[in-house]
Motif scaffolding. Sequence first.
Motif, mmCIF file in Angstrom:
data_model
loop_
_atom_site.group_PDB
_atom_site.id
_atom_site.type_symbol
_atom_site.label_atom_id
_atom_site.label_comp_id
_atom_site.label_asym_id
_atom_site.label_seq_id
_atom_site.Cartn_x
_atom_site.Cartn_y
_atom_site.Cartn_z
ATOM 1 N N PRO A 1 12.670 -21.005 66.298
ATOM 2 C CA PRO A 1 12.427 -22.192 66.865
ATOM 3 C C PRO A 1 13.716 -22.224 68.155
ATOM 4 C CG PRO A 1 11.542 -22.725 64.882
ATOM 5 C CD PRO A 1 12.182 -21.291 64.795
ATOM 6 N N ALA A 2 15.018 -21.903 67.439
ATOM 7 C CA ALA A 2 16.217 -22.516 68.046
ATOM 8 C C ALA A 2 16.224 -21.127 69.289
ATOM 9 C CB ALA A 2 17.194 -22.445 67.160
ATOM 10 N N GLY A 3 15.790 -20.021 69.012
ATOM 11 C CA GLY A 3 16.189 -18.969 69.905
ATOM 12 C C GLY A 3 15.035 -19.102 71.014
ATOM 13 N N LEU A 4 13.972 -19.769 70.647
ATOM 14 C CA LEU A 4 12.932 -19.864 71.823
ATOM 15 C C LEU A 4 13.454 -21.008 72.829
ATOM 16 C CD1 LEU A 4 9.642 -19.476 69.743
ATOM 17 C CD2 LEU A 4 10.866 -17.897 71.438
ATOM 18 N N LEU A 5 14.006 -22.044 71.895
ATOM 19 C CA LEU A 5 14.563 -23.173 72.823
ATOM 20 C C LEU A 5 15.700 -22.633 73.825
ATOM 21 C CD1 LEU A 5 14.329 -26.080 73.513
ATOM 22 C CD2 LEU A 5 15.984 -26.590 71.689
ATOM 23 N N GLY A 6 16.556 -21.776 73.336
ATOM 24 C CA GLY A 6 17.596 -21.345 73.986
ATOM 25 C C GLY A 6 16.959 -20.446 75.153
ATOM 26 N N LEU A 7 15.972 -19.532 74.901
ATOM 27 C CA LEU A 7 15.474 -18.692 75.734
ATOM 28 C C LEU A 7 14.855 -19.548 76.859
ATOM 29 C CD1 LEU A 7 14.772 -15.808 76.680
ATOM 30 C CD2 LEU A 7 12.713 -15.904 75.282
ATOM 31 N N ALA A 8 14.167 -20.659 76.623
ATOM 32 C CA ALA A 8 13.647 -21.589 77.732
ATOM 33 C C ALA A 8 14.480 -21.902 78.435
ATOM 34 C CB ALA A 8 12.844 -22.549 76.883
ATOM 35 N N GLY A 9 15.603 -22.516 77.845
ATOM 36 C CA GLY A 9 16.864 -22.817 78.792
ATOM 37 C C GLY A 9 17.428 -21.984 79.744
ATOM 38 N N GLN A 10 17.381 -20.598 79.239
ATOM 39 C CA GLN A 10 17.827 -19.540 80.243
ATOM 40 C C GLN A 10 16.856 -19.160 81.260
ATOM 41 O OE1 GLN A 10 18.495 -16.849 76.956
ATOM 42 N NE2 GLN A 10 20.748 -17.529 76.624
ATOM 43 N N LEU A 11 15.698 -19.329 81.105
ATOM 44 C CA LEU A 11 14.678 -19.203 81.909
ATOM 45 C C LEU A 11 14.634 -20.178 83.115
ATOM 46 C CD1 LEU A 11 11.815 -17.996 79.786
ATOM 47 C CD2 LEU A 11 12.724 -16.419 81.632
ATOM 48 N N VAL A 12 14.740 -21.570 82.347
ATOM 49 C CA VAL A 12 15.046 -22.582 83.704
ATOM 50 C C VAL A 12 16.274 -22.104 84.403
ATOM 51 C CG1 VAL A 12 15.690 -25.012 83.741
ATOM 52 C CG2 VAL A 12 14.137 -24.363 82.169
ATOM 53 N N PHE A 13 17.495 -21.924 83.760
ATOM 54 C CA PHE A 13 18.413 -21.441 84.586
ATOM 55 C C PHE A 13 18.148 -20.384 85.385
ATOM 56 C CE2 PHE A 13 21.672 -17.904 84.715
ATOM 57 C CZ PHE A 13 22.563 -18.642 85.455
ATOM 58 N N ALA A 14 17.423 -19.393 85.282
ATOM 59 C CA ALA A 14 17.225 -18.293 86.182
ATOM 60 C C ALA A 14 16.117 -18.836 87.345
ATOM 61 C CB ALA A 14 16.330 -17.196 85.392
ATOM 62 N N ALA A 15 15.436 -20.038 87.022
ATOM 63 C CA ALA A 15 14.437 -20.436 88.019
ATOM 64 C C ALA A 15 15.251 -21.315 89.130
ATOM 65 C CB ALA A 15 13.327 -21.007 87.270
ATOM 66 N N LEU A 16 16.416 -21.721 88.778
ATOM 67 C CA LEU A 16 17.042 -22.877 89.720
ATOM 68 C C LEU A 16 16.941 -22.423 91.182
ATOM 69 C CD1 LEU A 16 19.797 -24.144 87.364
ATOM 70 C CD2 LEU A 16 17.674 -25.301 88.271
ATOM 71 N N PRO A 17 17.361 -21.082 91.358
ATOM 72 C CA PRO A 17 17.244 -20.768 92.996
ATOM 73 C C PRO A 17 16.067 -20.956 93.441
ATOM 74 C CG PRO A 17 18.444 -19.241 91.657
ATOM 75 C CD PRO A 17 17.766 -20.114 90.593
ATOM 76 N N LEU A 18 14.889 -20.986 92.926
ATOM 77 C CA LEU A 18 13.615 -21.147 93.547
ATOM 78 C C LEU A 18 13.364 -22.339 93.975
ATOM 79 C CD1 LEU A 18 11.478 -19.115 90.810
ATOM 80 C CD2 LEU A 18 12.137 -18.233 93.046
ATOM 81 N N PHE A 19 14.072 -23.446 93.206
ATOM 82 C CA PHE A 19 13.868 -24.975 93.700
ATOM 83 C C PHE A 19 14.998 -25.436 94.830
ATOM 84 C CE2 PHE A 19 12.236 -24.287 89.434
ATOM 85 C CZ PHE A 19 10.967 -24.690 89.459
ATOM 86 N N ILE A 20 15.819 -24.476 95.386
ATOM 87 C CA ILE A 20 16.986 -25.011 96.220
ATOM 88 C C ILE A 20 16.271 -25.025 97.925
ATOM 89 C CG2 ILE A 20 19.071 -24.474 97.184
ATOM 90 C CD1 ILE A 20 19.903 -23.635 94.244
ATOM 91 N N ASN A 21 16.342 -25.697 98.249
ATOM 92 C CA ASN A 21 15.948 -25.676 99.546
ATOM 93 C C ASN A 21 17.051 -25.642 100.450
ATOM 94 O OD1 ASN A 21 14.620 -26.084 102.083
ATOM 95 N ND2 ASN A 21 13.707 -28.061 101.951
ATOM 96 N N ALA A 22 17.398 -24.442 101.240
ATOM 97 C CA ALA A 22 18.503 -24.052 101.740
ATOM 98 C C ALA A 22 18.792 -24.974 103.131
ATOM 99 C CB ALA A 22 18.471 -22.417 102.272
ATOM 100 N N ARG A 23 17.693 -25.531 103.610
ATOM 101 C CA ARG A 23 17.625 -26.120 104.884
ATOM 102 C C ARG A 23 18.345 -27.329 104.411
ATOM 103 N NH1 ARG A 23 11.600 -24.525 105.993
ATOM 104 N NH2 ARG A 23 11.813 -25.295 103.941
ATOM 105 N N CYS A 24 18.172 -27.942 103.325
ATOM 106 C CA CYS A 24 18.597 -29.379 103.185
ATOM 107 C C CYS A 24 19.952 -29.194 102.491
ATOM 108 C CB CYS A 24 17.760 -30.102 102.025
ATOM 109 S SG CYS A 24 16.150 -30.553 102.617
ATOM 110 N N ALA A 25 20.677 -28.028 102.277
ATOM 111 C CA ALA A 25 21.893 -27.711 101.658
ATOM 112 C C ALA A 25 23.119 -28.145 102.675
ATOM 113 C CB ALA A 25 22.028 -26.476 100.886
#
Length: 72
Positions: free
Chosen positions: A48-72
Amino acid sequence: MLARQPLALAGRAVMGGTAFVWLMLAEFGLSLAFGRAASGYGAALVTPAGLLGLAGQLVFAALPLFINARCA
């Protein structure tokens, strides 16, 4: 980086995927450096702890998908 060089969705996905791969390689390398076997590293990911850590790492990897460069 995205503020200076805006990327399309595919480019941002590659950026996040690359960051995820490097993060996992670094974690695996540190795990080996501190004496854990490769099989122990894999087994720790399915706890369970490993899966929670993996989920956090996947969220980290997904962050560039949510950045709108026109607003930056």
